[in-house]
Design a protein around this motif. Structure first.
Motif, mmCIF file in Angstrom:
data_model
loop_
_atom_site.group_PDB
_atom_site.id
_atom_site.type_symbol
_atom_site.label_atom_id
_atom_site.label_comp_id
_atom_site.label_asym_id
_atom_site.label_seq_id
_atom_site.Cartn_x
_atom_site.Cartn_y
_atom_site.Cartn_z
ATOM 1 N N GLY A 9 0.833 -1.200 0.000
ATOM 2 C CA GLY A 9 0.000 0.000 0.000
ATOM 3 C C GLY A 9 0.865 1.246 0.000
ATOM 4 N N GLN A 10 0.535 2.183 0.864
ATOM 5 C CA GLN A 10 1.280 3.442 0.960
ATOM 6 C C GLN A 10 2.096 3.434 2.240
ATOM 7 N N LEU A 11 3.410 3.629 2.116
ATOM 8 C CA LEU A 11 4.292 3.538 3.274
ATOM 9 C C LEU A 11 4.284 4.816 4.108
ATOM 10 N N PHE A 12 4.601 5.951 3.483
ATOM 11 C CA PHE A 12 4.598 7.240 4.177
ATOM 12 C C PHE A 12 3.377 8.038 3.745
ATOM 13 N N ALA A 13 2.596 8.527 4.702
ATOM 14 C CA ALA A 13 1.446 9.387 4.432
ATOM 15 C C ALA A 13 1.530 10.586 5.380
ATOM 16 N N PRO A 14 2.526 11.466 5.162
ATOM 17 C CA PRO A 14 2.889 12.446 6.184
ATOM 18 C C PRO A 14 2.231 13.814 6.038
ATOM 19 N N ARG A 15 2.191 14.510 7.168
ATOM 20 C CA ARG A 15 1.987 15.957 7.270
ATOM 21 C C ARG A 15 3.068 16.424 8.244
ATOM 22 N N TRP A 16 4.290 16.543 7.741
ATOM 23 C CA TRP A 16 5.468 16.681 8.601
ATOM 24 C C TRP A 16 6.190 17.995 8.353
ATOM 25 N N THR A 17 6.842 18.482 9.407
ATOM 26 C CA THR A 17 7.687 19.669 9.344
ATOM 27 C C THR A 17 9.026 19.367 9.999
ATOM 28 N N ASP A 18 10.120 19.686 9.287
ATOM 29 C CA ASP A 18 11.482 19.532 9.804
ATOM 30 C C ASP A 18 11.851 18.067 10.026
ATOM 31 N N TRP A 19 11.744 17.267 8.947
ATOM 32 C CA TRP A 19 12.118 15.844 9.001
ATOM 33 C C TRP A 19 13.021 15.506 7.830
ATOM 34 N N ARG A 20 13.847 14.458 8.033
ATOM 35 C CA ARG A 20 14.720 13.934 6.992
ATOM 36 C C ARG A 20 14.483 12.435 6.874
ATOM 37 N N ILE A 21 14.283 11.959 5.650
ATOM 38 C CA ILE A 21 14.108 10.530 5.367
ATOM 39 C C ILE A 21 15.336 10.109 4.581
ATOM 40 N N MET A 22 16.102 9.152 5.111
ATOM 41 C CA MET A 22 17.431 8.891 4.564
ATOM 42 C C MET A 22 17.712 7.398 4.420
ATOM 43 N N TRP A 52 6.064 7.339 -0.810
ATOM 44 C CA TRP A 52 5.832 8.564 -0.027
ATOM 45 C C TRP A 52 4.820 9.414 -0.775
ATOM 46 N N ARG A 53 3.703 9.730 -0.121
ATOM 47 C CA ARG A 53 2.737 10.656 -0.712
ATOM 48 C C ARG A 53 2.136 11.485 0.407
ATOM 49 N N SER A 86 2.308 16.536 -3.969
ATOM 50 C CA SER A 86 1.458 16.961 -5.072
ATOM 51 C C SER A 86 0.378 17.929 -4.609
ATOM 52 N N THR A 87 0.124 18.909 -5.473
ATOM 53 C CA THR A 87 -1.003 19.812 -5.260
ATOM 54 C C THR A 87 -1.341 20.446 -6.593
ATOM 55 N N SER A 88 -2.597 20.767 -6.789
ATOM 56 C CA SER A 88 -3.001 21.500 -7.984
ATOM 57 C C SER A 88 -3.959 22.623 -7.613
ATOM 58 N N GLN A 89 -3.962 23.025 -6.353
ATOM 59 C CA GLN A 89 -4.941 23.990 -5.880
ATOM 60 C C GLN A 89 -4.313 25.339 -5.585
ATOM 61 N N GLY A 98 -2.180 7.828 -13.054
ATOM 62 C CA GLY A 98 -1.877 8.338 -11.720
ATOM 63 C C GLY A 98 -0.554 7.884 -11.167
ATOM 64 N N GLY A 99 0.214 7.136 -11.965
ATOM 65 C CA GLY A 99 1.509 6.664 -11.495
ATOM 66 C C GLY A 99 2.647 7.537 -11.999
ATOM 67 N N TYR A 100 3.516 7.982 -11.091
ATOM 68 C CA TYR A 100 4.649 8.845 -11.437
ATOM 69 C C TYR A 100 5.854 8.479 -10.576
ATOM 70 N N GLY A 101 7.045 8.777 -11.095
ATOM 71 C CA GLY A 101 8.208 8.718 -10.230
ATOM 72 C C GLY A 101 8.082 9.725 -9.111
ATOM 73 N N SER A 102 7.764 10.956 -9.483
ATOM 74 C CA SER A 102 7.422 12.003 -8.520
ATOM 75 C C SER A 102 6.370 12.915 -9.101
ATOM 76 N N MET A 103 5.376 13.249 -8.305
ATOM 77 C CA MET A 103 4.549 14.428 -8.507
ATOM 78 C C MET A 103 5.087 15.421 -7.487
ATOM 79 N N PHE A 104 5.728 16.495 -7.976
ATOM 80 C CA PHE A 104 6.524 17.329 -7.077
ATOM 81 C C PHE A 104 6.130 18.792 -7.231
ATOM 82 N N ALA A 105 5.494 19.325 -6.197
ATOM 83 C CA ALA A 105 5.106 20.730 -6.159
ATOM 84 C C ALA A 105 5.703 21.374 -4.913
ATOM 85 N N GLY A 106 5.864 22.706 -4.952
ATOM 86 C CA GLY A 106 6.323 23.381 -3.754
ATOM 87 C C GLY A 106 6.986 24.702 -4.054
#
Length: 258
Positions: A111-124, A138-139, A164-167, A195-203
């Protein structure tokens, strides 16, 4: 990305200099603020003073998420997750990563491993392997800020590393992700069709540096960016999208007309 403690002076294009101070993780995450996890009980090369936890359950690992903690999985071990293990709202500083010598810890997920709403984290230094066509590494499920994904790999997944965001800001519950980075990471073999991507990357103030993504032929675009502000992408190797899709697809923010 600086990984050795110290003060670094960066010279910007306008010749202005900025000092970046990197703190020692051994101090920030001293003692039981660092928690090491092993299925076999092998804690050789674990950071001094760390709490040692023997478990084969990623749910147990995720239960230790808390501001100011570093969670490290034993290198060379393989873990299994059926769905979202790391999620919810978490402030930092924090790290999810690896300890010991050898290859990165492997996490097999359906399924989905990371489903975060995080601030100041590093995944390594994690290797995520999908076991179904709906596997996601990660989504984000809400606002993220100052999150770095460093030297992580994802293979056989529907989405790799996704912010990802489109709003528009006035129509979404939270603002555009800020200061998030994907650095030195890989995605191989994206699956699952639409709906499959290597990254959907917004910011805003976003970094996409030194990544290698290959083969989204079983899904859509290799990288899709619906909205970027002040972003930098450089030194990446991207290839093999699905037929009629793109290696890199860039959008502007949506608007309501008028």
């Amino acid at each position: 990305v600086y990984e050795t403690p110290g003060a670094y002076v960066a010279t910007l294009n306008n010749a202005e200099q900025v000092t970046i101070t990197v703190e020692d993780p051994g101090v920030i995450f001293a003692g039981d603020k660092t928690r090491c996890f092993s299925q076999t009980g092998d804690f050789s090369d674990a950071p001094a003073g760390a709490l040692h936890i023997v478990t084969a359950s990623l749910q147990v690992v995720a239960s230790h998420l808390s501001p100011g903690r570093r969670l490290l999985l034993r290198r060379g071990e393989t873990w299994t997750a059926s769905g979202a293990q790391f999620g919810g709202s978490q402030s930092g500083p924090g790290i999810v990563g690896a300890f010991g010598p050898g290859s990165p810890p492997v996490i097999r997920v359906s399924g989905q491993l990371f489903a975060p709403r995080w601030t100041d984290w590093r995944i390594m230094d994690l290797a995520v392997v999908g076991t179904s066509t709906s596997a996601r590494a990660w989504r984000t499920t809400g606002y993220c800020e100052q999150v770095t994904i460093l030297r992580c790999s994802a293979s056989d997944v529907k989405t790799g590393w996704t912010f990802s965001t489109s709003q528009l800001p006035q129509t979404q519950a939270s603002p555009l992700y800020d200061q998030c980075a994907i650095v030195g990471s890989t995605v191989d073999h994206v699956v699952g069709g639409s709906g499959g991507y290597g990254s959907m990357f917004a910011g805003r103030r976003a970094l996409f540096l030194g990544n290698r993504y290959d083969d989204a032929s079983g899904a859509e675009h290799v990288v899709r960016s619906p909205w970027l502000q002040g972003a930098v992408g450089a030194h990446c190797d991207l290839g093999r999208p699905a037929a009629s899709k793109h290696v890199l697809k860039l959008h502007g923010p949506p608007f309501t007309g008028g």
